[in-house]
Motif scaffolding. Sequence first.
Motif: not given
Length: 233
Positions: A144-161
């Motif tokens: 499980l991972d999290i992507a974080v962007y310059a505008d301070r937004s974020w999203e979960w990544k690889d929840e399927d894995e």
Amino acid sequence: MTADIVGTTGTADIARWAPGDHILWRYRANASDLIHICRPVTVVEDTAELLAVWLAPGTVCVKPQLTDGTEVHHEPLSTRYTKPRTTALSQWFGTGVLKLARPGEPWSVWLFWDHGWRFRNWYVNLEEPLVRRDRGVDSEDHFLDIAVYADRSWEWKDEDEFAQAQRAGLMGPEQAERVRAAGRAATAAIESWGAPFRDGWENWRPDPAWSVPALPADWGRTDKKHTSAHSRS
């Protein structure tokens, strides 16, 4: 230049690598003691608060691969974690990655850039806290991972894995909950814009004099933990 550690074990007086030292950043295969990912990196900073390393473009690395030659992420999710695996050599392409890890923290934060040093994003890689060894650090990836962007937004990544790894028996319910808890702690740090997101690492650049580290032939060897004196060559 490579770094080796010699001496006695300890925690209060852990040896620190110097900027420019070459070490190995490795991951064990899940539910195994075998190393299946190995990336030679250059030390940027090594203190009691932070280990920062640079994965340079063109670095020869070790990655997992199915025994039939299929790339792991090309295999359908339903069989991705059940088919036999081996390891293969690959070259790290792109603009390189800066990796940041704090002692005892169950994740590391990676910084990515596009060409021309245009900052792309931070990536929180949930994993076992790093264990320091003679020639570098070891961990185990938690999917499980999290992507974080310059505008301070974020999203979960690889929840399927993450879900499939549990179905495949690579992670039990208690460990999965610990990983989720680590993810919640990481998102709290993101939402408060704590370290390392606030620290300006997106403006960092590697020393142009640094060479690309070589992959040693014995990259999978297990070394001693937490040794306390070092020499460089």
